[in-house]
Scaffold this motif. Sequence first.
Motif, PDB file in Angstrom:
ATOM      1  N   ALA A  12       0.642  27.146   5.016  1.00 53.79           N
ATOM      2  CA  ALA A  12       0.909  26.116   4.006  1.00 53.79           C
ATOM      3  C   ALA A  12       2.132  26.438   3.151  1.00 53.79           C
ATOM      4  O   ALA A  12       2.724  25.547   2.559  1.00 53.79           O
ATOM      5  N   SER A  68      -7.735  16.841   4.358  1.00 58.13           N
ATOM      6  CA  SER A  68      -8.065  15.854   3.324  1.00 58.13           C
ATOM      7  C   SER A  68      -8.887  14.673   3.813  1.00 58.13           C
ATOM      8  O   SER A  68      -8.965  13.645   3.132  1.00 58.13           O
ATOM      9  N   THR A  86     -12.668  18.228   4.949  1.00 59.42           N
ATOM     10  CA  THR A  86     -12.782  18.779   3.602  1.00 59.42           C
ATOM     11  C   THR A  86     -14.121  19.484   3.444  1.00 59.42           C
ATOM     12  O   THR A  86     -14.177  20.597   2.905  1.00 59.42           O
ATOM     13  N   ASP A 128      -1.659  19.050  11.289  1.00 54.45           N
ATOM     14  CA  ASP A 128      -0.993  18.561  10.082  1.00 54.45           C
ATOM     15  C   ASP A 128       0.305  19.316   9.810  1.00 54.45           C
ATOM     16  O   ASP A 128       0.398  20.513  10.078  1.00 54.45           O
ATOM     17  N   GLY A 169       3.493  20.628   4.649  1.00 57.39           N
ATOM     18  CA  GLY A 169       3.358  20.011   3.329  1.00 57.39           C
ATOM     19  C   GLY A 169       1.967  19.458   3.071  1.00 57.39           C
ATOM     20  O   GLY A 169       1.429  19.597   1.967  1.00 57.39           O
ATOM     21  N   LYS A 170       1.373  18.850   4.072  1.00 63.24           N
ATOM     22  CA  LYS A 170       0.019  18.297   3.919  1.00 63.24           C
ATOM     23  C   LYS A 170      -0.994  19.432   3.752  1.00 63.24           C
ATOM     24  O   LYS A 170      -1.945  19.313   2.982  1.00 63.24           O
ATOM     25  N   ALA A 180      -0.381  22.350   2.379  1.00 60.02           N
ATOM     26  CA  ALA A 180      -0.212  22.892   1.032  1.00 60.02           C
ATOM     27  C   ALA A 180      -0.970  22.044   0.016  1.00 60.02           C
ATOM     28  O   ALA A 180      -1.652  22.582  -0.872  1.00 60.02           O
ATOM     29  N   LYS A 181      -0.881  20.722   0.127  1.00 59.87           N
ATOM     30  CA  LYS A 181      -1.603  19.827  -0.788  1.00 59.87           C
ATOM     31  C   LYS A 181      -3.109  19.989  -0.628  1.00 59.87           C
ATOM     32  O   LYS A 181      -3.850  20.009  -1.619  1.00 59.87           O
ATOM     33  N   PHE A 182      -3.575  20.088   0.618  1.00 65.30           N
ATOM     34  CA  PHE A 182      -4.998  20.255   0.906  1.00 65.30           C
ATOM     35  C   PHE A 182      -5.511  21.560   0.304  1.00 65.30           C
ATOM     36  O   PHE A 182      -6.539  21.582  -0.381  1.00 65.30           O
ATOM     37  N   ALA A 203      -4.260  23.349  -2.133  1.00 57.14           N
ATOM     38  CA  ALA A 203      -4.232  23.299  -3.597  1.00 57.14           C
ATOM     39  C   ALA A 203      -5.355  22.417  -4.148  1.00 57.14           C
ATOM     40  O   ALA A 203      -6.037  22.798  -5.099  1.00 57.14           O
ATOM     41  N   ALA A 204      -5.578  21.278  -3.531  1.00 55.57           N
ATOM     42  CA  ALA A 204      -6.597  20.338  -4.014  1.00 55.57           C
ATOM     43  C   ALA A 204      -8.002  20.909  -3.904  1.00 55.57           C
ATOM     44  O   ALA A 204      -8.855  20.637  -4.751  1.00 55.57           O
TER      45      ALA A 204
END
Length: 158
Positions: A19, A43, A48, A74, A77-78, A80-82, A84-85
């Motif tokens: 990520a 996500s 998840t 994925d 970038g996707k 990394a967002k996953f 972090a979220a």
Amino acid sequence: MSERLIPGAAAPDFTLKNAEGQEVSLRDFRGRSTVIYFYPAASTPGCTKQACDFRDSLASLQQAGYDVVGISPDPVGKLAKFAAAEGLTFPLLSDEDHAVAEAYAAWGEKKNYGKTYQGLIRSTIVVDPDGTVTIAQYNVRATGHVAKLRRDLKLDAE
């Protein structure tokens, strides 16, 4: 599609970006057992749930000598967002061309609502410290999978 891996087979080596965009290879985990799980898309509800189950079991898995790595098609970038979220602290690796999924037989024919297509098959492969497959599970369910894997690894249920 490659033949499904079986216990005793050599795990195919790979190098993918995590990520953060850094390269991670299977050989980086030599000396420890590694749980490699393939999931279709960051996500999404099932992915998840599965990722959070691994997150919630991570400390006890690591204490028992197992690292966890998630692989999906994925982009970085996707992932990394996953991560972090959801507060995911284990590596998520990007396999956009699904070459690693194919090598692990986690890419193939799927059926959904009467349509047949090629896609990622939710799968979990456990690799021993020497790079040998000890467990190979295909078409696993997102919900309850980590608990089943813990039983298969003979770890106490959480």
